[in-house]
Design a protein around this motif. Structure first.
Motif, PDB file in Angstrom:
ATOM      1  N   ARG A  51     -10.246  23.366  18.510  1.00  0.00           N
ATOM      2  CA  ARG A  51     -11.146  24.514  18.655  1.00  0.00           C
ATOM      3  C   ARG A  51     -11.837  24.384  20.011  1.00  0.00           C
ATOM      4  O   ARG A  51     -12.641  23.464  20.226  1.00  0.00           O
ATOM      5  N   LYS A  53     -14.197  25.866  22.872  1.00  0.00           N
ATOM      6  CA  LYS A  53     -15.344  26.769  22.947  1.00  0.00           C
ATOM      7  C   LYS A  53     -15.722  27.082  24.389  1.00  0.00           C
ATOM      8  O   LYS A  53     -15.695  26.216  25.266  1.00  0.00           O
ATOM      9  N   VAL A  85     -12.555  29.793  20.967  1.00  0.00           N
ATOM     10  CA  VAL A  85     -13.787  30.310  20.360  1.00  0.00           C
ATOM     11  C   VAL A  85     -14.668  30.819  21.504  1.00  0.00           C
ATOM     12  O   VAL A  85     -15.222  30.030  22.274  1.00  0.00           O
ATOM     13  N   ILE A  87     -17.963  32.630  22.716  1.00  0.00           N
ATOM     14  CA  ILE A  87     -19.320  32.938  22.263  1.00  0.00           C
ATOM     15  C   ILE A  87     -19.998  33.803  23.317  1.00  0.00           C
ATOM     16  O   ILE A  87     -20.138  33.392  24.476  1.00  0.00           O
ATOM     17  N   ASN A 138     -24.093  34.475  19.489  1.00  0.00           N
ATOM     18  CA  ASN A 138     -24.831  33.319  18.971  1.00  0.00           C
ATOM     19  C   ASN A 138     -26.143  33.670  18.277  1.00  0.00           C
ATOM     20  O   ASN A 138     -26.794  32.791  17.705  1.00  0.00           O
ATOM     21  N   ASP A 192     -24.816  25.761  19.406  1.00  0.00           N
ATOM     22  CA  ASP A 192     -23.626  26.626  19.303  1.00  0.00           C
ATOM     23  C   ASP A 192     -22.391  25.804  18.942  1.00  0.00           C
ATOM     24  O   ASP A 192     -21.542  26.237  18.150  1.00  0.00           O
ATOM     25  N   SER A 193     -22.275  24.619  19.549  1.00  0.00           N
ATOM     26  CA  SER A 193     -21.114  23.755  19.286  1.00  0.00           C
ATOM     27  C   SER A 193     -21.079  23.289  17.847  1.00  0.00           C
ATOM     28  O   SER A 193     -20.005  23.147  17.242  1.00  0.00           O
ATOM     29  N   VAL A 196     -19.918  26.331  15.516  1.00  0.00           N
ATOM     30  CA  VAL A 196     -18.489  26.695  15.525  1.00  0.00           C
ATOM     31  C   VAL A 196     -17.586  25.478  15.387  1.00  0.00           C
ATOM     32  O   VAL A 196     -16.372  25.594  15.428  1.00  0.00           O
ATOM     33  N   ALA A 198     -16.956  22.871  17.448  1.00  0.00           N
ATOM     34  CA  ALA A 198     -16.109  22.799  18.636  1.00  0.00           C
ATOM     35  C   ALA A 198     -15.513  21.409  18.817  1.00  0.00           C
ATOM     36  O   ALA A 198     -16.194  20.395  18.633  1.00  0.00           O
ATOM     37  N   GLU A 201     -15.463  21.822  24.788  1.00  0.00           N
ATOM     38  CA  GLU A 201     -16.243  22.889  25.407  1.00  0.00           C
ATOM     39  C   GLU A 201     -15.989  22.891  26.901  1.00  0.00           C
ATOM     40  O   GLU A 201     -15.926  21.836  27.542  1.00  0.00           O
ATOM     41  N   GLN A 226     -17.695  16.747  20.717  1.00  0.00           N
ATOM     42  CA  GLN A 226     -16.706  17.512  21.468  1.00  0.00           C
ATOM     43  C   GLN A 226     -16.354  16.837  22.783  1.00  0.00           C
ATOM     44  O   GLN A 226     -17.166  16.134  23.388  1.00  0.00           O
TER      45      GLN A 226
END
Length: 407
Positions: A51, A53, A85, A87, A138, A192-193, A196, A198, A201, A226
């Motif tokens: 995933r 981000k 992903v 955002i 977000n 945010d991470s 979702v 992540a 990133e 991440q």
């Protein structure tokens, strides 16, 4: 005796493996400043779907090619089968990130952010396959955080860590105000991470602190930290920092004519960086062009035209790129007036009003600035007075690329 070929060909598997390694290695190096997370290459080669981000705040209505650099990196991940992903920071956009600002950033209104982000997904769709992209705002989770949860997030970091960042330390040393609100932005981006989940990133080098905050916050929430990939920042067309307010950007929504023309106005020194970060031209070709430029074995104008054509083709298609090339050659290099001109019937003949009515200026103040900068021409003669009255049936030109026939 006929010998049948084995159903399974090991050489095919080996070739596929080498091609995957080549693509992964280019993904991890081209335009990349730093990768944090030692196991990222192994995970990319393992077949695991990651995933990946990327967040962007709609602080202006247009995405320029500098902001598109991480989007292009996302597309490389997407082409390898990973889950992107995206955002859109409707909440963080209001708060404002000062990671790249020598001064503070005022908070934006929710109305302004909503207006700016109307076409953000569409613009991202010029690079990403949106049908395979997970898109979030977000505010979905940041609006739900309680004050207690924010305090717990804040307790993970110290003020001394925040002010060790060069851009913050310089502001403090110069006696500039640093708002407590600015300390909260990395926490929001980091959360945010978590929201979702992540695995990777991506961000610019100016986002390094915020990206690392995400790793720490994920760990505190029991998630695997991440990997982080920071992308190089490219300069604007004039060699300065890329900024819409300075007019040294190329926007993804620019017309094919404007995109090509803007690229042809760039400083020669920036061309190779743009080839690396903004196109998919093979690195071998870019290296060859760099060598020839250094040894003065090629005209920089030829290189710039190849770059302008490639970028225009990327966002508008081959046919529109050819049209832009022909327009540039006929109108700019040969200094001819385009054969087909839009015609305009005006309400008044005074130059300020005509510039606004034609769309060459959005306000009378902007029209005056154009005249002061000697960027307005009537039948190829520069307009020097605000009181100029247009005669009938003339060609009005703004800069080098915008024409209209005023009846």
């Amino acid at each position: 005796m006929i010998t049948e070929k084995p159903f399974f060909d090991p050489s095919y598997v080996e070739d596929e493996r080498k091609e995957l390694e080549r693509r992964v290695d280019e993904l991890l190096t081209r335009g990349v400043n730093e990768v944090i997370g030692d196991d990222l290459r192994d995970r990319l080669l393992s077949g695991e779907i990651l995933r990946v981000k990327f967040g962007t705040d709609p602080t202006s209505p247009y995405i320029h090619i500098g902001r598109a650099v991480p989007l292009r990196k996302l597309r490389q991940f997407q082409d390898l089968g990973h889950q992107i992903v995206l955002i859109i920071g409707d909440f963080t956009g209001e708060v404002g990130d000062t990671s790249d600002k020598p001064t503070g950033r005022a908070m934006q209104s929710s109305e302004k952010i909503s207006q700016n982000m109307l076409t953000y997904a569409e613009q991202c769709g010029k690079i990403l396959d949106l049908s395979k992209t997970e898109v979030h705002f977000n505010s979905e989770w940041l609006n739900k955080l309680t004050f207690g949860e924010v305090c717990r997030l804040a307790d993970m970091f110290s003020v001394s860590e925040f002010i060790q960042r060069n851009i913050i330390r310089d502001r403090l040393n110069n006696g500039q105000r640093v708002s407590a609100r600015e300390l909260l932005y990395p926490l929001m981006q980091g959360f945010d991470s978590v929201a979702v989940r992540a695995d990777v990133e991506i961000g610019g080098t100016d986002q390094r602190y915020n990206l690392l905050a995400g790793r720490e916050i994920q760990k505190q929430y029991g998630q695997r930290s991440q990997s982080v990939m920071t992308m190089n920042l490219i300069n604007g067309l004039d060699g300065r920092k890329m900024s819409s307010s300075w007019g040294n950007v190329v926007n993804l929504m620019d017309t094919n004519i404007d995109m090509f023309g803007k690229m042809m106005s760039m400083k020669d020194e920036e061309m190779i960086d743009y080839f690396v970060h903004c196109t998919g031209i093979p690195m071998e070709r870019i290296g060859d062009l760099a060598t020839k430029l250094k040894q003065q074995d090629i005209n920089p104008m030829e290189v710039k035209m190849e770059l302008a054509f490639e970028l225009t083709c990327q966002y508008h298609g081959g046919k529109m790129a050819v049209e832009a090339l022909n327009h540039f050659t006929h109108t700019i290099r040969e200094k001819n007036i385009p054969t087909e001109l839009t015609t305009l019937e005006v309400d008044s003949r005074e130059i300020i009003g005509v510039l606004v009515q034609s769309g060459f200026a959005s306000t009378r103040s902007e029209a005056k600035r154009l005249i002061l900068s000697r960027g307005v021409f009537v039948n190829d003669k520069v307009v020097e007075s605000f009181d100029f009255e247009l005669p009938p049936n003339v060609v009005l030109r703004k800069g080098k690329r915008a024409f209209v026939r005023v009846l």
